[in-house]
Design an enzyme around this catalytic site. Structure first.
Site, PDB file in Angstrom:
ATOM      1  N   LYS A 167      -2.226  -1.664  -3.884  1.00 15.00           N
ATOM      2  CA  LYS A 167      -3.070  -0.472  -3.866  1.00 15.00           C
ATOM      3  C   LYS A 167      -2.214   0.769  -3.943  1.00 15.00           C
ATOM      4  O   LYS A 167      -1.230   0.830  -3.218  1.00 15.00           O
ATOM      5  CB  LYS A 167      -3.865  -0.506  -2.558  1.00 15.00           C
ATOM      6  CG  LYS A 167      -4.715   0.683  -2.286  1.00 15.00           C
ATOM      7  CD  LYS A 167      -5.364   0.520  -0.932  1.00 15.00           C
ATOM      8  CE  LYS A 167      -5.974   1.850  -0.563  1.00 15.00           C
ATOM      9  NZ  LYS A 167      -6.086   2.065   0.828  1.00 15.00           N
ATOM     10  N   LYS A 169       0.850  -1.191   0.000  1.00 15.17           N
ATOM     11  CA  LYS A 169       0.000   0.000   0.000  1.00 15.17           C
ATOM     12  C   LYS A 169       0.883   1.237   0.000  1.00 15.17           C
ATOM     13  O   LYS A 169       1.628   1.481   0.954  1.00 15.17           O
ATOM     14  CB  LYS A 169      -0.900  -0.023   1.235  1.00 15.17           C
ATOM     15  CG  LYS A 169      -1.743   1.224   1.373  1.00 15.17           C
ATOM     16  CD  LYS A 169      -2.769   1.102   2.490  1.00 15.17           C
ATOM     17  CE  LYS A 169      -3.542   2.400   2.635  1.00 15.17           C
ATOM     18  NZ  LYS A 169      -4.572   2.333   3.672  1.00 15.17           N
TER      19      LYS A 169
HETATM   20  C1  PBG Z   1      -7.683   3.314   5.523  1.00 18.83           C
HETATM   21  C2  PBG Z   1      -7.860   3.214   4.039  1.00 18.83           C
HETATM   22  C3  PBG Z   1      -7.676   4.186   3.046  1.00 18.83           C
HETATM   23  C4  PBG Z   1      -8.093   3.611   1.853  1.00 18.83           C
HETATM   24  C5  PBG Z   1      -8.480   2.318   2.136  1.00 18.83           C
HETATM   25  N1  PBG Z   1      -8.307   2.086   3.485  1.00 18.83           N
HETATM   26  C6  PBG Z   1      -7.253   5.576   3.174  1.00 18.83           C
HETATM   27  C7  PBG Z   1      -5.838   5.877   3.478  1.00 18.83           C
HETATM   28  O1  PBG Z   1      -5.008   5.004   3.668  1.00 18.83           O
HETATM   29  O2  PBG Z   1      -5.543   7.072   3.578  1.00 18.83           O
HETATM   30  C8  PBG Z   1      -8.150   4.295   0.519  1.00 18.83           C
HETATM   31  C9  PBG Z   1      -9.214   3.783  -0.399  1.00 18.83           C
HETATM   32  C10 PBG Z   1      -9.539   4.675  -1.544  1.00 18.83           C
HETATM   33  O3  PBG Z   1      -8.896   5.726  -1.774  1.00 18.83           O
HETATM   34  O4  PBG Z   1     -10.474   4.328  -2.266  1.00 18.83           O
HETATM   35  N2  PBG Z   1      -6.374   3.314   5.979  1.00 18.83           N
END
Ligand code: PBG
Length: 341
Positions: free
Chosen positions: A266, A208
């Protein structure tokens, strides 16, 4: 006298004609190696406490914040549409937020209520929960902060183990930790097993990146990192996209070693190289998350008439499949199921 014919512009291999196999829709369909089915997609969903709520999210046209009752209605529609899974995010009212994110452990929060409602209704859907603290903390970070300040890794993962057990008790089939903490998978596995949920699977957001493409999500979940916390972004825990792809393989390998059943990469489209590398190397299925900013870009261009929405979205989904995605988390899930029917 005949004039000499002009030299042929074609090489000796002129009988090799790739266009032969593009000549008709039947032939093209026969030869397609990536195919899409409604069961390829997981629909993310935002839930908050209340009744009869269906608030549009401005930066994500077609997406809503639901209360548990309207979420249930929506989930029925997803099941009727042929989808097989959803992913829940909790949106927390300000008065329930604190520095530790303790509302995440409250059995009456929106995620727990929605899980129970879906389970009681016997919907034929897999319930996946996003497991994090940013939706619950007053500072918007993914766990409690130390004095430094930074997110307290080991306290956060211990808490995640507890929160995962709560989600499992409320009916989650798969837990998807997104906090980007070291050893979160091991702690969650321990927490689930200790609570009697050895069969609840973990879908780790293993790879991520700290991405600007999450912008619209932070509106949707009302969870941006607060500048006043002394830490205005998530770069001390989410990955740096300038690093060599080897780091992605390392993160994936660590999570597999800790017991991740499934991995996720992601964001999606800007990270197809990473998706390909991880899905080739990983011994478990690798999913991809087409995040809020990717969705918002497609929606905005389509609304302006600049792209054909359906064709562009389908092309994007095939790119994910080609790069090795086992399944795709996308805000287009419901729409895709309808297009594919
Ligand atoms: C929570 C989380 C996020 C997303 C998924 N889980 C936000 C982040 O990490 O700031 C992003 C999902 C999206 O942008 O569609 N940590």
């Amino acid at each position: 006298m005949h004039p000499t014919p002009p030299p042929s512009p074609l090489p000796a291999s002129a009988n090799l004609r790739p266009r032969r196999l593009r000549a008709s829709p039947l032939l093209r369909d026969l030869l397609a190696s990536s195919r899409l089915h409604p069961s390829d997609f997981v629909a993310p969903l935002f839930v908050r406490l209340g009744k009869n709520i269906k608030t549009p999210i401005a930066s994500m046209p077609g997406q809503f914040q639901f209360s548990p009752d309207t979420a249930l209605t929506h989930l029925r529609q997803l099941a009727d549409g042929g989808l097989s899974a959803f992913l829940l995010f909790g949106v927390t009212d300000p008065h329930h937020k604190d520095p530790a994110g303790s509302h995440a452990h409250d059995e009456t929060n929106a995620v727990c209520r929605t899980l129970r409602a879906a389970k009681d209704a016997g919907l034929p859907l897999l319930a996946i929960t996003d497991l994090c603290y940013c939706e619950y903390t007053s500072h918007g970070h993914c766990g409690p902060l130390t004095a430094t300040p930074t997110v307290d890794n080991d306290l956060t993962v211990a808490n995640l183990g507890q929160q995962a057990a709560l989600h499992a008790r409320c009916g989650a089939d798969i837990i998807a930790p997104s906090a980007a903490m070291d050893h979160m998978v091991a702690a969650i596995r321990t927490g689930l097993d200790a609570a009697g949920f050895p069969d609840t699977a973990i879908l780790s957001y293993a790879v991520k990146y700290a991405s600007a493409f999450y912008g619209p999500f932070r509106d949707a979940a009302e969870s941006p990192p607060q500048a006043g916390s002394g830490l205005s972004d998530r770069k001390t825990y989410q990955m740096d996209y300038r690093r060599h792809p080897a780091e992605a393989l390392r993160e994936a390998a660590l999570d597999v070693a800790e017991g991740a059943d499934l991995l996720m990469v992601k964001p999606g489209l800007p990270y197809l190289d990473i998706l390909k590398a991880v899905s080739d190397a990983a011994p478990v299925p690798t999913a991809v998350y087409q995040v809020s900013g990717e969705y918002a870009m497609l929606k905005a261009a389509a609304a302006n008439g600049w792209i054909d929405e359906k064709e562009t979205v389908l092309e994007t989904m095939h790119a994910f499949k080609r790069a090795g995605a086992a399944f795709i988390l996308t805000y287009y899930a419901q729409q895709l199921a309808a297009w594919l029917r």
